[in-house]
Design a protein around this motif. Sequence first.
Motif, PDB file in Angstrom:
ATOM      1  N   TYR A 126       4.654 -17.603  19.851  1.00 54.60           N
ATOM      2  CA  TYR A 126       3.337 -17.666  20.579  1.00 54.60           C
ATOM      3  C   TYR A 126       2.425 -18.726  19.872  1.00 54.60           C
ATOM      4  O   TYR A 126       1.605 -19.391  20.584  1.00 54.60           O
ATOM      5  N   ARG A 127       2.498 -18.840  18.729  1.00 56.23           N
ATOM      6  CA  ARG A 127       1.700 -19.849  17.921  1.00 56.23           C
ATOM      7  C   ARG A 127       2.306 -21.112  18.351  1.00 56.23           C
ATOM      8  O   ARG A 127       1.538 -22.343  18.354  1.00 56.23           O
ATOM      9  N   ASN A 128       3.395 -21.422  18.703  1.00 56.02           N
ATOM     10  CA  ASN A 128       4.145 -22.741  18.869  1.00 56.02           C
ATOM     11  C   ASN A 128       3.975 -23.043  20.233  1.00 56.02           C
ATOM     12  O   ASN A 128       3.911 -24.004  20.725  1.00 56.02           O
ATOM     13  N   PHE A 129       4.139 -21.863  21.174  1.00 57.13           N
ATOM     14  CA  PHE A 129       4.322 -22.192  22.512  1.00 57.13           C
ATOM     15  C   PHE A 129       3.549 -20.741  23.368  1.00 57.13           C
ATOM     16  O   PHE A 129       3.962 -19.549  23.112  1.00 57.13           O
ATOM     17  N   PRO A 130       2.261 -20.979  23.511  1.00 58.88           N
ATOM     18  CA  PRO A 130       1.249 -20.095  23.917  1.00 58.88           C
ATOM     19  C   PRO A 130       1.731 -19.567  25.066  1.00 58.88           C
ATOM     20  O   PRO A 130       1.226 -18.314  25.620  1.00 58.88           O
ATOM     21  N   ALA A 165       7.733 -24.732   9.103  1.00 53.91           N
ATOM     22  CA  ALA A 165       7.054 -24.716  10.565  1.00 53.91           C
ATOM     23  C   ALA A 165       7.997 -25.171  11.636  1.00 53.91           C
ATOM     24  O   ALA A 165       8.210 -25.088  12.671  1.00 53.91           O
ATOM     25  N   LEU A 166       8.286 -26.418  11.228  1.00 51.45           N
ATOM     26  CA  LEU A 166       9.347 -27.448  12.046  1.00 51.45           C
ATOM     27  C   LEU A 166      10.433 -26.773  12.371  1.00 51.45           C
ATOM     28  O   LEU A 166      11.080 -26.730  13.625  1.00 51.45           O
ATOM     29  N   ARG A 167      11.200 -26.203  11.391  1.00 52.64           N
ATOM     30  CA  ARG A 167      12.419 -25.778  11.468  1.00 52.64           C
ATOM     31  C   ARG A 167      12.282 -24.371  12.476  1.00 52.64           C
ATOM     32  O   ARG A 167      13.142 -24.186  13.476  1.00 52.64           O
ATOM     33  N   ASN A 168      11.280 -23.706  12.352  1.00 49.13           N
ATOM     34  CA  ASN A 168      11.136 -22.609  13.114  1.00 49.13           C
ATOM     35  C   ASN A 168      10.938 -22.918  14.497  1.00 49.13           C
ATOM     36  O   ASN A 168      11.225 -22.388  15.616  1.00 49.13           O
ATOM     37  N   PRO A 178      13.095 -12.579  28.771  1.00 51.98           N
ATOM     38  CA  PRO A 178      11.678 -12.353  27.965  1.00 51.98           C
ATOM     39  C   PRO A 178      11.606 -12.936  26.850  1.00 51.98           C
ATOM     40  O   PRO A 178      12.520 -13.312  26.237  1.00 51.98           O
ATOM     41  N   LEU A 179      10.430 -13.531  26.584  1.00 52.39           N
ATOM     42  CA  LEU A 179      10.083 -14.366  25.488  1.00 52.39           C
ATOM     43  C   LEU A 179      10.251 -13.780  24.001  1.00 52.39           C
ATOM     44  O   LEU A 179      10.725 -14.277  23.062  1.00 52.39           O
ATOM     45  N   ASP A 180      10.098 -12.271  24.115  1.00 46.91           N
ATOM     46  CA  ASP A 180      10.531 -11.511  22.981  1.00 46.91           C
ATOM     47  C   ASP A 180      12.061 -11.728  22.498  1.00 46.91           C
ATOM     48  O   ASP A 180      12.105 -11.574  21.442  1.00 46.91           O
ATOM     49  N   GLU A 181      12.904 -11.650  23.467  1.00 52.10           N
ATOM     50  CA  GLU A 181      14.344 -11.815  23.263  1.00 52.10           C
ATOM     51  C   GLU A 181      14.601 -13.158  22.778  1.00 52.10           C
ATOM     52  O   GLU A 181      15.434 -13.526  21.881  1.00 52.10           O
ATOM     53  N   VAL A 182      13.898 -14.307  23.415  1.00 52.23           N
ATOM     54  CA  VAL A 182      13.985 -15.412  22.583  1.00 52.23           C
ATOM     55  C   VAL A 182      13.603 -15.609  21.189  1.00 52.23           C
ATOM     56  O   VAL A 182      14.457 -16.173  20.326  1.00 52.23           O
ATOM     57  N   ALA A 183      12.689 -14.846  20.871  1.00 49.64           N
ATOM     58  CA  ALA A 183      11.882 -14.815  19.465  1.00 49.64           C
ATOM     59  C   ALA A 183      13.055 -14.216  18.654  1.00 49.64           C
ATOM     60  O   ALA A 183      13.455 -14.606  17.692  1.00 49.64           O
ATOM     61  N   ARG A 184      13.857 -12.876  19.099  1.00 47.43           N
ATOM     62  CA  ARG A 184      14.592 -12.355  18.431  1.00 47.43           C
ATOM     63  C   ARG A 184      15.852 -13.275  17.948  1.00 47.43           C
ATOM     64  O   ARG A 184      16.478 -13.270  17.090  1.00 47.43           O
ATOM     65  N   ARG A 185      16.449 -14.122  19.235  1.00 48.34           N
ATOM     66  CA  ARG A 185      17.507 -14.807  18.820  1.00 48.34           C
ATOM     67  C   ARG A 185      17.288 -15.883  18.058  1.00 48.34           C
ATOM     68  O   ARG A 185      17.999 -16.193  17.088  1.00 48.34           O
ATOM     69  N   GLY A 190      15.198 -15.693  15.417  1.00 40.61           N
ATOM     70  CA  GLY A 190      14.999 -15.303  13.968  1.00 40.61           C
ATOM     71  C   GLY A 190      13.662 -15.306  13.481  1.00 40.61           C
ATOM     72  O   GLY A 190      13.236 -15.498  12.584  1.00 40.61           O
ATOM     73  N   VAL A 191      12.648 -15.325  14.604  1.00 39.94           N
ATOM     74  CA  VAL A 191      11.376 -15.398  14.171  1.00 39.94           C
ATOM     75  C   VAL A 191      10.584 -14.261  14.867  1.00 39.94           C
ATOM     76  O   VAL A 191      11.050 -13.563  15.801  1.00 39.94           O
ATOM     77  N   GLY A 192       9.328 -14.033  14.449  1.00 38.74           N
ATOM     78  CA  GLY A 192       8.378 -13.006  14.999  1.00 38.74           C
ATOM     79  C   GLY A 192       7.901 -13.587  16.258  1.00 38.74           C
ATOM     80  O   GLY A 192       7.860 -14.796  16.623  1.00 38.74           O
ATOM     81  N   ASN A 193       7.318 -12.542  17.031  1.00 39.96           N
ATOM     82  CA  ASN A 193       6.624 -12.940  18.220  1.00 39.96           C
ATOM     83  C   ASN A 193       5.498 -14.107  17.907  1.00 39.96           C
ATOM     84  O   ASN A 193       5.204 -14.791  18.610  1.00 39.96           O
ATOM     85  N   ALA A 194       4.780 -13.668  17.034  1.00 37.25           N
ATOM     86  CA  ALA A 194       3.558 -14.287  16.800  1.00 37.25           C
ATOM     87  C   ALA A 194       3.883 -15.996  16.339  1.00 37.25           C
ATOM     88  O   ALA A 194       2.933 -16.540  16.900  1.00 37.25           O
TER      89      ALA A 194
END
Length: 226
Positions: A68-72, A29-32, A52-59, A61-65
Motif C-alpha cells: 500500500y505504500r507503493n500502490f495506495p 524499494a525498487l525491487r519490492n 485480493p491485494l493481500d494475496e498479491v502482497a503474499r505472492r 513476498g512483501v508485507g501489506n504495508a
Amino acid sequence: METVTRIAADTDTDTGTAPRRTPRPRADALRNRERIVTAAREMFVEFGPDVPLDEVARRAGVGNATLYRNFPDRAALTHEVVLSVTSRTTDRADEAAAEEGDPFAALSRFVHAAADERVGALCPMLSGGFDKDHPELLAERRRLEEAVEGLVARAMSAGRLRTDIAVGDVLVGLSQLTRPLPGTACLDIDRFTHRHIQLFLDGLEAPARSELPGTAATLEVLRRRP
C-alpha cells in the motif's frame, strides 16, 4: 570560476540555500515495487483483476504495508500492471523487428511473444475503475501501436502480408485469441493459444486465400468510441 558557477546553479536564487533534491528510491524499494507488479500481473492473469491485494502482497513476498505504500489502491496497481504489460509487449515488437530478417517472421515472432506477455488478460482490467486516458498509458499505447504498425508495413511492403488488413486486425485478433473464454481460467487456455495464433497468422500471410468481409480494422476505427 567554473566551480563558483556550478555552486550558483545549484543554489536557490531566492533564498540563497541549496534546493532540496528528491531522494532516489533505494534499490531494495525498487525491487519490492517490481516484485509487487510482477506478482499482480501473474495473479490478475490467473484469477482476474479482483484478486485480493493481500494475496498479491503474499505472492510478492512483501508485507501489506509495503504494497500500500507503493500502490495506495487497486486502481494505482492496475495502472502500473497495464503500463508494464504494454511496455514489455512493445519491447517484444522492437526485438522482433531488429533480429528477424524476414518481415513476416518478425510479425509472427511478435504475435507469439505478445501472447506470452498475456495481453489478452488486460481486457478485463481495462473495464475497471482507473484512468484509461492517463497520459502515461496513452504514450505507452502509442509506442506499441507504432511498433506494430512498423511490423505490418514492412511485411506488407515485402509482399508477405495480405493487403486487405490493417494494424487493428492484428491487434484485435491477438487480443481475442489470448483472452480466456467465459468460465475458463486464463491458464487453461495456454495449451491452445499458440496453436490458434499460428492458424491466425497463416490466414494473414500472402497470397490471400479468401476474400474478407467488411473493411480493414484501422487504429482510428479501434479508437472510436460508441
